[in-house]
Write a protein that holds these residues in place. Structure first.
Motif, mmCIF file in Angstrom:
data_model
loop_
_atom_site.group_PDB
_atom_site.id
_atom_site.type_symbol
_atom_site.label_atom_id
_atom_site.label_comp_id
_atom_site.label_asym_id
_atom_site.label_seq_id
_atom_site.Cartn_x
_atom_site.Cartn_y
_atom_site.Cartn_z
ATOM 1 N N PHE A 11 9.295 0.093 2.204
ATOM 2 C CA PHE A 11 10.207 -0.545 1.260
ATOM 3 C C PHE A 11 11.045 0.535 0.584
ATOM 4 O O PHE A 11 10.721 1.735 0.682
ATOM 5 N N PRO A 12 12.120 0.155 -0.105
ATOM 6 C CA PRO A 12 12.951 1.161 -0.789
ATOM 7 C C PRO A 12 12.165 2.038 -1.762
ATOM 8 O O PRO A 12 12.528 3.202 -1.978
ATOM 9 N N ASP A 13 11.082 1.491 -2.344
ATOM 10 C CA ASP A 13 10.297 2.282 -3.299
ATOM 11 C C ASP A 13 9.266 3.176 -2.615
ATOM 12 O O ASP A 13 8.485 3.853 -3.271
ATOM 13 N N GLY A 14 9.241 3.178 -1.275
ATOM 14 C CA GLY A 14 8.326 4.040 -0.546
ATOM 15 C C GLY A 14 7.001 3.405 -0.185
ATOM 16 O O GLY A 14 6.213 3.995 0.564
ATOM 17 N N ALA A 15 6.718 2.207 -0.695
ATOM 18 C CA ALA A 15 5.478 1.512 -0.373
ATOM 19 C C ALA A 15 5.628 0.774 0.954
ATOM 20 O O ALA A 15 6.724 0.673 1.508
ATOM 21 N N TYR A 16 4.503 0.268 1.451
ATOM 22 C CA TYR A 16 4.494 -0.447 2.724
ATOM 23 C C TYR A 16 3.814 -1.803 2.562
ATOM 24 O O TYR A 16 2.926 -1.970 1.726
ATOM 25 N N ILE A 20 0.842 -1.184 0.000
ATOM 26 C CA ILE A 20 0.000 0.000 0.000
ATOM 27 C C ILE A 20 0.880 1.237 0.000
ATOM 28 O O ILE A 20 2.030 1.202 0.438
ATOM 29 N N GLY A 21 0.340 2.320 -0.508
ATOM 30 C CA GLY A 21 1.077 3.564 -0.555
ATOM 31 C C GLY A 21 1.004 4.322 0.754
ATOM 32 O O GLY A 21 0.233 3.993 1.654
ATOM 33 N N ARG A 22 1.795 5.365 0.852
ATOM 34 C CA ARG A 22 1.852 6.147 2.089
ATOM 35 C C ARG A 22 0.499 6.806 2.383
ATOM 36 O O ARG A 22 0.028 6.780 3.519
ATOM 37 N N ALA A 23 -0.109 7.377 1.346
ATOM 38 C CA ALA A 23 -1.396 8.054 1.546
ATOM 39 C C ALA A 23 -2.454 7.071 2.029
ATOM 40 O O ALA A 23 -3.271 7.399 2.899
ATOM 41 N N GLU A 24 -2.438 5.861 1.475
ATOM 42 C CA GLU A 24 -3.436 4.868 1.880
ATOM 43 C C GLU A 24 -3.193 4.396 3.311
ATOM 44 O O GLU A 24 -4.148 4.167 4.069
#
Length: 245
Positions: free
Chosen positions: A155-160, A127-131
């Motif tokens: 994660f390195p790509d900014g997702a969780y 999931i993304g940061r906003a979510e």
């Protein structure tokens, strides 16, 4: 099924003979099971596409019984399963298509046992940061603080990982009792040590040339993780002299 009261004050107009309800009436219906729900929460879920109430010519929201039942499902899945909104939407859409949907139980207790795994399928997502912020109902500053203590790591790509929603929800719940994120660093350190112990046991299996043996390593890791969680819970209960239901 949620019971609909005959009336209720709130924004918009009162429920009509057609069975449509104002947002205030819906709030009264839901608060029996979800005392912390607010009008802002209902509007937020609408903005996220979880419900689509009708509108009067003057712009007031009008909710059907189906809308209220769907809201109940959403709130229940957030409360009991800590699922992100994207996953909840997928489950609700599948249910409406008549598909059999087995909801996961993440981070709660089921039949007296702590459930650790996020089952394969639609819940095993990034999931993304906003979510994540929306699902946990927190702000940027809170998430940044939790990250600084290592409670949540992107994660390195900014997702969780979807499990971050579970962690966030539990941190919020503990905060209601005055337990601050900085107090949880010891728990995080203990979890890392337990994970290291499990990894030490299964590491030889992970490095094996046989694919079946490597697959067995994952199953063994899940089994050991479950046992460590049970042991941790039992030790905490023993130390406090309490027993969870």
């Amino acid at each position: 099924m949620l019971q609909t009261p005959s009336g209720g004050a709130g924004h918009g107009t009162a429920a009509t003979d057609s069975g449509l309800m104002s947002i205030g009436t819906v709030l009264n219906v839901l608060r029996g099971e979800f005392p912390e729900v607010t009008i802002s929460k209902i509007r937020f879920l609408e903005s996220e596409g979880l419900i689509e109430p009708q509108r009067t010519p003057s712009g007031y929201r009008k909710f059907s019984e189906r809308d209220v039942e769907r809201l109940g499902h959403v709130l229940r899945m957030q409360r009991d399963h800590y699922l992100p909104l994207k996953v909840i939407r997928e489950h609700l859409d599948a249910m409406e298509r008549g598909e059999a949907v087995a909801l996961p139980t993440v981070g709660r207790q089921r039949d007296g046992e702590t459930v650790l795994e996020v089952p394969e399928g639609p819940t095993a997502v990034r999931i993304g940061r906003a979510e994540l912020l929306a699902a946990a109902e927190i702000g940027e500053s809170e998430l940044a603080e939790w990250e600084s203590y290592g409670l949540i790591t992107p994660f390195p790509d900014g997702a969780y990982d979807a499990e971050a929603v579970t962690v966030a929800a539990l941190v919020v719940e503990l905060g209601r009792f005055g337990i601050e994120p900085r107090h949880l660093r010891a728990m995080k350190a203990a979890a890392d040590r337990e994970a290291g112990l499990v990894d030490q046991v299964v590491a030889p299996l992970k490095r094996h040339r046989n694919p079946q043996t490597r697959a067995h390593a994952e199953a063994r890791a899940k089994e050991l993780a479950g046992l460590t969680v049970k042991l941790h819970a039992a030790l905490v209960q023993t130390a406090l002299g309490v027993r969870l239901p």
